[in-house]
Write a protein that holds these residues in place. Sequence first.
Motif, mmCIF file in Angstrom:
data_model
loop_
_atom_site.group_PDB
_atom_site.id
_atom_site.type_symbol
_atom_site.label_atom_id
_atom_site.label_comp_id
_atom_site.label_asym_id
_atom_site.label_seq_id
_atom_site.Cartn_x
_atom_site.Cartn_y
_atom_site.Cartn_z
ATOM 1 N N HIS A 173 -0.579 -15.570 -47.859
ATOM 2 C CA HIS A 173 -0.281 -15.216 -46.474
ATOM 3 C C HIS A 173 -0.124 -16.480 -45.646
ATOM 4 O O HIS A 173 0.184 -16.426 -44.472
ATOM 5 C CB HIS A 173 -1.427 -14.381 -45.878
ATOM 6 C CG HIS A 173 -1.533 -13.018 -46.465
ATOM 7 N ND1 HIS A 173 -0.572 -12.058 -46.253
ATOM 8 C CD2 HIS A 173 -2.474 -12.443 -47.246
ATOM 9 C CE1 HIS A 173 -0.928 -10.948 -46.888
ATOM 10 N NE2 HIS A 173 -2.081 -11.166 -47.503
ATOM 11 N N GLY B 272 -0.705 -4.507 -49.447
ATOM 12 C CA GLY B 272 -0.303 -3.260 -50.087
ATOM 13 C C GLY B 272 1.154 -3.215 -50.480
ATOM 14 O O GLY B 272 1.644 -2.190 -50.949
ATOM 15 N N GLN C 38 -7.340 -12.596 -57.151
ATOM 16 C CA GLN C 38 -7.633 -12.471 -55.725
ATOM 17 C C GLN C 38 -9.147 -12.361 -55.493
ATOM 18 O O GLN C 38 -9.679 -12.887 -54.529
ATOM 19 C CB GLN C 38 -6.920 -11.224 -55.190
ATOM 20 C CG GLN C 38 -6.772 -11.194 -53.688
ATOM 21 C CD GLN C 38 -5.852 -10.054 -53.232
ATOM 22 O OE1 GLN C 38 -5.404 -9.240 -54.045
ATOM 23 N NE2 GLN C 38 -5.570 -10.002 -51.950
HETATM 24 N N1 LIG Z 1 -4.344 1.493 -60.265
HETATM 25 C C1 LIG Z 1 -3.746 1.939 -59.161
HETATM 26 N N2 LIG Z 1 -3.628 3.255 -58.953
HETATM 27 C C2 LIG Z 1 -3.029 3.730 -57.861
HETATM 28 N N3 LIG Z 1 -2.513 2.943 -56.910
HETATM 29 C C3 LIG Z 1 -2.606 1.603 -57.048
HETATM 30 C C4 LIG Z 1 -3.250 1.035 -58.194
HETATM 31 N N4 LIG Z 1 -3.191 -0.326 -58.061
HETATM 32 C C5 LIG Z 1 -2.551 -0.577 -56.890
HETATM 33 N N5 LIG Z 1 -2.210 0.572 -56.307
HETATM 34 C C6 LIG Z 1 -1.488 0.685 -55.055
HETATM 35 O O1 LIG Z 1 -0.314 -0.103 -55.150
HETATM 36 C C7 LIG Z 1 -0.072 -0.730 -53.932
HETATM 37 C C8 LIG Z 1 0.103 -2.222 -54.087
HETATM 38 O O2 LIG Z 1 -1.131 -2.793 -54.379
HETATM 39 P P1 LIG Z 1 -1.321 -4.362 -54.568
HETATM 40 O O3 LIG Z 1 -2.744 -4.617 -54.920
HETATM 41 O O4 LIG Z 1 -0.304 -4.839 -55.504
HETATM 42 O O5 LIG Z 1 -1.050 -4.866 -53.109
HETATM 43 P P2 LIG Z 1 -1.047 -6.361 -52.583
HETATM 44 O O6 LIG Z 1 0.330 -6.626 -52.153
HETATM 45 O O7 LIG Z 1 -1.670 -7.252 -53.552
HETATM 46 O O8 LIG Z 1 -1.980 -6.234 -51.301
HETATM 47 P P3 LIG Z 1 -3.021 -7.306 -50.689
HETATM 48 O O9 LIG Z 1 -2.222 -8.322 -49.987
HETATM 49 O O10 LIG Z 1 -3.854 -6.508 -49.773
HETATM 50 O O11 LIG Z 1 -3.785 -7.845 -51.830
HETATM 51 C C9 LIG Z 1 -1.202 -0.370 -52.989
HETATM 52 O O12 LIG Z 1 -0.761 0.654 -52.130
HETATM 53 C C10 LIG Z 1 -2.258 0.126 -53.892
HETATM 54 O O13 LIG Z 1 -3.015 1.134 -53.260
#
Ligand SMILES: Nc1ncnc2c1ncn2[C@@H]1O[C@H](COP(=O)(O)OP(=O)(O)OP(=O)(O)O)[C@@H](O)[C@H]1O
Lengths: 490, 229
Positions: B201, B41, B90
């Motif tokens: 990770h 996240g 992913q």
């Molecule tokens: N379209 C969207 N609308 C609202 N919030 C979003 C959207 N896309 C992502 N987010 C939020 O943005 C944040 C970052 O999401 P992201 O998918 O980039 O995380 P990540 O670092 O890839 O996590 P993970 O390691 O679990 O894949 C998260 O809190 C997610 O809920």
Amino acid sequence: MSVLARSVGSAFRNKVRTAAVVAVLAVAIGLALAMLVANQAVGAKVQELNASVGTVLTVNPAGGQGFEGGGEPLTSEQAATAAAVPNVSSVVGTSSLRLRNAAEAAAQAASGTQAGPGGGQGGPAGQNATTLTTSLTAAIDAGTLGGRNQAANGTTGTTTAQPVHSLPITATGIGGEVDSTGKALTITAGTGLGDYTAESANALLGTTLAEKNNLTIGSTFTINDQTFTVAGLFDSGTTFGNNALYLTLPTAQTVAELPGELSSMIVTVDSMENLEAAKAALESALGTDKADVTQGQNLESAVSSLGSVKNISFIAFVAALGTAGLIILLIMVMLVRERRREIGVLKAIGAPNRTIGLQFVLEALVLVAMGSAVGAAVASFASGGIASALISTNTTTTAATTTGRGAAMAGAAGGAGMPGGGAGFPGGAGLPSGNPLGGASQLLTSVTASASPGVIAAGIAAVFGVAIIGALVPALLTARIRPIEVLRGE
Amino acid sequence: MIEVKNLVRTFNSGDRTIKPVNDVSFVLEQGTLASIVGKSGSGKSTLLSLLGALDKPTSGDVFVNGVSLAGMPDGKLTEYRRRDIGFVFQQFNLIPNLSAMDNVMLPMEFAGVHRTERRQRATDLLEQVQLDPEKQVRRINRLSGGEQQRVAIARALANEPKLILADEPTGNLDEQTGDHIIELLSSLSRDHNTTILVVTHDKALANKTDRRFRLQQGRLTEEPARALV
Ligand SMILES: Nc1ncnc2c1ncn2[C@@H]1O[C@H](COP(=O)(O)OP(=O)(O)OP(=O)(O)O)[C@@H](O)[C@H]1O
Ligand SMILES: [Mg+2]
């Protein structure tokens, strides 16, 4: 793997749904094709009827109807009057005679069942149809119905067994090489009579009549002891019409001892546009108290009801086509929504919008192709029935005004589903002329025969056109889907 | 070369605004193998989607060899994704009703590569990611998660992109297969001068990269060499 192969693959991804969609499409497409076939067939027939009878008017003595007689006969002077009416290009007079087999007539006279001489059996008050004797034998047996009709006319309270009757033979003196409805005669053997306005000892025989009497070109027969030579054979297309013979007009008038009298006049007008005006002009020139002017073979009511069948079938075709298009539109909108994520993937890996749009249009066309295949099969079985159903329901509604013909058509329409089902015509004896029957049966043959590959192909082309329009909207919707959809969940 | 300048991506969820990418700037020279680590996240996938032109930034810009993505029309962005980017998602995002082979050939079809060449190259790539030959013609939804992941990697390499963006490319793989994939990626950066940015990770993987970034609440920081243990 090409776009097309992917489209086909996608179309079959959910087999149950694909089958359901194809079934629904097949119904709509089948209906559209059947309606198009009906429309084309009826349209062609209307044109044909208009072309054949369109410019012909028939003039009968006022109050007269075929052999039933009535009214004052028409005269040569009236023919001259008619010819002088503007836009009339030709007037052909006819003189109708009924011929009875001499031996049969003698037998009837002997048994006492024959009405007095001069009173035609079928026409008690007949003025414009004279009954004469002949050496010929009719080609049609009266049958049960005909026998009943004749017995009712000729006998009262007699208990003697009925002798076998045959139908009278129709002899018509004509002033031109046309049949009694104005249609050109189809001469199948020999020659015509040459000058139809001069007396001649030659005659034209219907094919079945000649066959029945073993006559060929050059054979002779008699009418009231006068000898005639067979100059040619004709085929009118109907059994009733072929139990007839034609003489030149003056010959018939002489034989009947009615010089200058005409049973009817066949008036040809120079063009369709002038028909109404010419009809009115003829009526005023001849006087409605003296002459009835009717249009050609009197099929105009049939033509107009066929015209409405044509319109109904066209509207139904367009409606069914629109339905097919709408089905495609809705299905594709649903598919696009369902595959949002997949479309996003394709965009994310660099698929241009047009490739994705094309894939969806092709997928729609695959569904339509399958729907068309099933639909065309359905249509080729159903179109004859649908056309017949349309015609019979439609003519039944106008049956009040055209009872005989409406019923005949309905009968023929009913029989069209099964080839050879001609049960609608009880020997043709009940009607004064075989032509309306002939017209109706010809109509039905052409309606069923017109389910041609060409019309089906044109219909399928229209279906594909509509499908492309229907698929284009959802295909364009795919352009609005953003590649980021891939990161969203299902 | 890829240059990221003050990149911001915000989302509005309800009355709150979240910033998974908050003023991120960095430069990657061509041929660099780099990694991004960070908590779930933290915005890793969001950042990658901005670099891959899947999404548009709220503000800031990405320059690819000096050309601004923000200034590109959609058609050009599509071409950029097709020609210059290899994206390993992913969630793999393969087309489920196509075979592994067809999935790998798809980007080449869009790029207009000839059919026989497509097939040859797809076979080579699937071999490189160690997918069993009999599974190459199998439909995607009949492959395991790890097998799908390797097909996704093969697809990303299909058009020989200059930049590979891989979101947890070894997440579903056993150690041995994972090592093989890492080796494959580093050989690409070494021998083909491909820039590779990997979200992971996996500390072993991160340790093998030339440069390591950490994303925390939308902010990107670079780890000094060999700081991760
Ligand atoms: N379209 C969207 N609308 C609202 N919030 C979003 C959207 N896309 C992502 N987010 C939020 O943005 C944040 C970052 O999401 P992201 O998918 O980039 O995380 P990540 O670092 O890839 O996590 P993970 O390691 O679990 O894949 C998260 O809190 C997610 O809920
Ligand atoms: Mg992520």
